[in-house]
Design an enzyme around this catalytic site. Structure first.
Site, PDB file in Angstrom:
ATOM      1  N   ASP A 180       9.642   7.780   0.192  1.00 47.91           N
ATOM      2  CA  ASP A 180       9.472   9.595   0.702  1.00 47.91           C
ATOM      3  C   ASP A 180      10.964   9.200   0.611  1.00 47.91           C
ATOM      4  O   ASP A 180      11.113  10.584   1.868  1.00 47.91           O
ATOM      5  CB  ASP A 180       8.824   9.214   2.560  1.00 47.91           C
ATOM      6  CG  ASP A 180       9.830   8.340   3.764  1.00 47.91           C
ATOM      7  OD1 ASP A 180      10.831   7.197   2.411  1.00 47.91           O
ATOM      8  OD2 ASP A 180       9.701   8.325   4.372  1.00 47.91           O
ATOM      9  N   ASP A 231      -0.444   9.739  -0.171  1.00 47.32           N
ATOM     10  CA  ASP A 231      -0.156  10.107  -1.796  1.00 47.32           C
ATOM     11  C   ASP A 231       0.222  12.169  -1.702  1.00 47.32           C
ATOM     12  O   ASP A 231       1.126  12.692  -2.289  1.00 47.32           O
ATOM     13  CB  ASP A 231      -0.565   9.931  -2.843  1.00 47.32           C
ATOM     14  CG  ASP A 231      -0.386   8.870  -2.721  1.00 47.32           C
ATOM     15  OD1 ASP A 231       0.367   8.053  -2.057  1.00 47.32           O
ATOM     16  OD2 ASP A 231      -1.429   7.614  -3.944  1.00 47.32           O
ATOM     17  N   ASN A 243       1.056   6.633   6.102  1.00 43.77           N
ATOM     18  CA  ASN A 243       0.236   5.942   5.808  1.00 43.77           C
ATOM     19  C   ASN A 243      -0.494   4.486   6.313  1.00 43.77           C
ATOM     20  O   ASN A 243      -1.784   4.758   6.028  1.00 43.77           O
ATOM     21  CB  ASN A 243       1.330   5.181   4.236  1.00 43.77           C
ATOM     22  CG  ASN A 243       1.477   6.202   3.585  1.00 43.77           C
ATOM     23  OD1 ASN A 243       1.009   6.814   2.604  1.00 43.77           O
ATOM     24  ND2 ASN A 243       2.346   5.656   2.965  1.00 43.77           N
ATOM     25  N   HIS A 272      -3.551   5.911   2.586  1.00 39.50           N
ATOM     26  CA  HIS A 272      -2.257   5.705   1.522  1.00 39.50           C
ATOM     27  C   HIS A 272      -2.362   6.975  -0.018  1.00 39.50           C
ATOM     28  O   HIS A 272      -1.768   8.065  -0.523  1.00 39.50           O
ATOM     29  CB  HIS A 272      -1.698   4.527   0.296  1.00 39.50           C
ATOM     30  CG  HIS A 272      -1.345   3.381   1.293  1.00 39.50           C
ATOM     31  ND1 HIS A 272      -0.119   3.285   0.997  1.00 39.50           N
ATOM     32  CD2 HIS A 272      -1.394   2.786   1.621  1.00 39.50           C
ATOM     33  CE1 HIS A 272       0.687   3.113   1.782  1.00 39.50           C
ATOM     34  NE2 HIS A 272      -0.419   1.910   2.064  1.00 39.50           N
TER      35      HIS A 272
END
Length: 129
Positions: A101, A75, A66, A71
């Site tokens: 996660d 994702d 990230n 992000h």
């Protein structure tokens, strides 16, 4: 992404869907069962003495992904991992997102220590980059 039809084969989820309280059963990002419903599903299995094994999986260094790539990429990693978990378990279990996660895996197929170890080793090998 889990569908109502896939999850309804389990009595717990069938009851949830019939009660009308099913708006957040599936996590919107991963398509897996959300934390609340995964925990309740596991409790239902325990209460009803249904044999299963449970694994908690956390992605190593996910914060690095990230922070380094953003992000949106993070994702994508979560979504990819989720899809692989769902395909790997097929009709033999259910995966859910526990948090960030972290994933919960309920596996009905594998019973012995060696089977569980092989399952998790293969999963780890696919994501150990």
């Amino acid at each position: 992404m889990y569908t109502k039809e896939q999850l309804s084969k389990y009595p717990y989820f069938e009851e949830v869907f019939q009660s009308g309280d099913a708006s957040n059963v599936v996590d919107s990002l991963t398509g897996l069962v959300s934390r609340r419903y995964m925990v309740e599903f596991i409790q239902h299995l325990v209460d009803n003495r249904v044999p299963f094994n449970l694994a908690l999986l956390a992605l190593d260094n996910f914060k690095f992904i990230n922070d380094t790539y953003g992000h949106k990429i993070g994702d994508g990693v979560l979504a990819g991992m989720s899809g692989d978990l769902e395909r790997y378990l097929e009709d033999y279990g259910v995966a859910g997102r526990y948090g960030g996660d972290e994933f919960l895996i309920v596996n009905f197929r594998d019973r012995s220590y060696d089977q569980i170890k092989d399952f998790l080793t293969e999963l780890y090998a696919n994501y150990n980059v």
